[in-house]
Design a protein around this motif. Sequence first.
Motif, PDB file in Angstrom:
ATOM      1  N   VAL A 206       0.830  -1.198   0.000  1.00  0.00           N
ATOM      2  CA  VAL A 206       0.000   0.000   0.000  1.00  0.00           C
ATOM      3  C   VAL A 206       0.871   1.257   0.000  1.00  0.00           C
ATOM      4  O   VAL A 206       0.594   2.222  -0.711  1.00  0.00           O
ATOM      5  N   TYR A 207       1.924   1.224   0.806  1.00  0.00           N
ATOM      6  CA  TYR A 207       2.808   2.401   0.911  1.00  0.00           C
ATOM      7  C   TYR A 207       4.232   1.928   1.130  1.00  0.00           C
ATOM      8  O   TYR A 207       4.488   1.001   1.914  1.00  0.00           O
ATOM      9  N   HIS A 208       5.165   2.568   0.450  1.00  0.00           N
ATOM     10  CA  HIS A 208       6.588   2.310   0.662  1.00  0.00           C
ATOM     11  C   HIS A 208       7.315   3.636   0.500  1.00  0.00           C
ATOM     12  O   HIS A 208       7.426   4.169  -0.610  1.00  0.00           O
ATOM     13  N   ILE A 214       4.024   9.369   5.607  1.00  0.00           N
ATOM     14  CA  ILE A 214       2.989   8.348   5.455  1.00  0.00           C
ATOM     15  C   ILE A 214       1.603   8.891   5.797  1.00  0.00           C
ATOM     16  O   ILE A 214       0.614   8.567   5.124  1.00  0.00           O
ATOM     17  N   PHE A 217       0.386  10.983   2.977  1.00  0.00           N
ATOM     18  CA  PHE A 217      -0.055  10.142   1.860  1.00  0.00           C
ATOM     19  C   PHE A 217      -1.517   9.741   2.031  1.00  0.00           C
ATOM     20  O   PHE A 217      -2.325   9.821   1.092  1.00  0.00           O
ATOM     21  N   PHE A 218      -1.888   9.321   3.245  1.00  0.00           N
ATOM     22  CA  PHE A 218      -3.269   8.889   3.465  1.00  0.00           C
ATOM     23  C   PHE A 218      -4.238  10.072   3.500  1.00  0.00           C
ATOM     24  O   PHE A 218      -5.425   9.910   3.181  1.00  0.00           O
ATOM     25  N   CYS A 221      -5.325  10.610   0.195  1.00  0.00           N
ATOM     26  CA  CYS A 221      -6.290   9.573  -0.212  1.00  0.00           C
ATOM     27  C   CYS A 221      -7.660   9.774   0.444  1.00  0.00           C
ATOM     28  O   CYS A 221      -8.595   9.018   0.169  1.00  0.00           O
ATOM     29  N   THR A 239      -6.597   0.166   6.574  1.00  0.00           N
ATOM     30  CA  THR A 239      -6.583  -0.772   5.443  1.00  0.00           C
ATOM     31  C   THR A 239      -7.580  -1.910   5.608  1.00  0.00           C
ATOM     32  O   THR A 239      -7.650  -2.793   4.753  1.00  0.00           O
TER      33      THR A 239
END
Length: 462
Positions: A206-208, A214, A217-218, A221, A239
């Motif tokens: 899902v994420y790297h 992080i 990033f969400f 989203c 998730t």
Amino acid sequence: LPLIVVVHSFLYVQGDISYNGHMLEEFIPQKSSAYVSQYDLHIPEMTVRETLDFSARCQGVGSHSELLMEISRKEKEAGIVPDPDLDAYMATSIKALKSSLQTDYILKILGLDICANTSVDIRRGISGGQKKRLTTGEMIVGPTKALFMDEISNGLDSSTTFQIISCLQHLVHITNATALISLLQPAPETFDLFDDIVLMAEGKIVYHGPHDYILEFFEDCGFKCPQRKGTADFLQEVTSTKDQARYWNSSEKPYSYVSIDHHKNALVFKKYSLTKWELFKACMMREILLMKRNSFVYVFKSTQLVTVAFVAMTVFIRTQMAVDVLHGNYFMGSSFYSLIILLVDGFPELSMTVSRLAVIYKQKELCFFPAWAYTIPSAVLKIPLSLLESFIWTTLSYYVIDMRVNLHTKHLILISHWWGFWVSPLTYGEIGLTVNEFLAPRWEKMSGNRTLGQQVLESRSS
């Protein structure tokens, strides 16, 4: 990578696999990377320092010695005179002495210097957290530049887990290594120690990326982490289909479930870091150390053997034994009893070997040493003990029972239809003892058309 190569070697690999520009067949993956299991497998009789020393001796110091030698060479070319203390450190590191500075270095980084001389024994040894760090230290003293650590926090409290991850963080930053660690519900302070995060769900990534980005990033989203919510807990719940909705923060559109679908010095090209002779000596020294730690077992075995020998002497004492067919069976029984006692006396050695098998298999798969390097020293070092036990038994019982020492060139044909009879080493030991006894001159008295010795032997040969 080590799991694919070692555990699942039966799988068919299609295509080409490369690492740092080198094909998989060009280097040794098991030495370039290391899988640190969640199970702590160590020999309990050895101390923390001895465990790390043996690992360092088998694996070598990797590229560290080469770098130090290169520095020393360039200093000489430039005419630089190094500090005496620093020069002594470099010389010691290059030579890799028995108690090497490399081991002291790892002990200090992992916080194991306070228990370096403590045994690994579960009952009176080091703690669970220290054992976890020892499992990691056993691998990082070598040339490994990539660590794969599987659920190393199992059975540990959050404080101990934090200490271990903190030690690993310092180690990785100092040695320029890489550690990929899987943790189950880490505490917030432990989570903050990581540089990069790999978040997986439903078998996909899902994420790297960096730890600091992080949450951003969400948020892009449509999901936001509450202020008092731990980041690790948020990542696990965002998730999942059950808890994802509570973190939806976009007012532009209604919520709907967001699916998962919407360099060369790091490599090792030799399977073993030492020559065959050096590997043999390393395993030999460890076996000698383990024999010293278990000296009580060998002393007890010898004492037990003396006691049983006195019992056998009183049962088969020579004053009660006559030269006839009846007592011939007693002589044969005493020789067989001697063989059985010497055989059973080795059973404690078998149990100690079995208890170490898990450690031996782990170190063998990690290319510490080949199988023969462990098997041959352990067998050779037991030969003097076996000879000593045979000497003790023979000295005490052989002449009291009145057995005979004779060398014969005669042959006796014994017939057996069971193949297992000839496979067993006891067969040849028993035949040697009985033929030596019953072909002696005192058993050559004639009884009918055969000697007494022949009658006793033939009665047992069918």
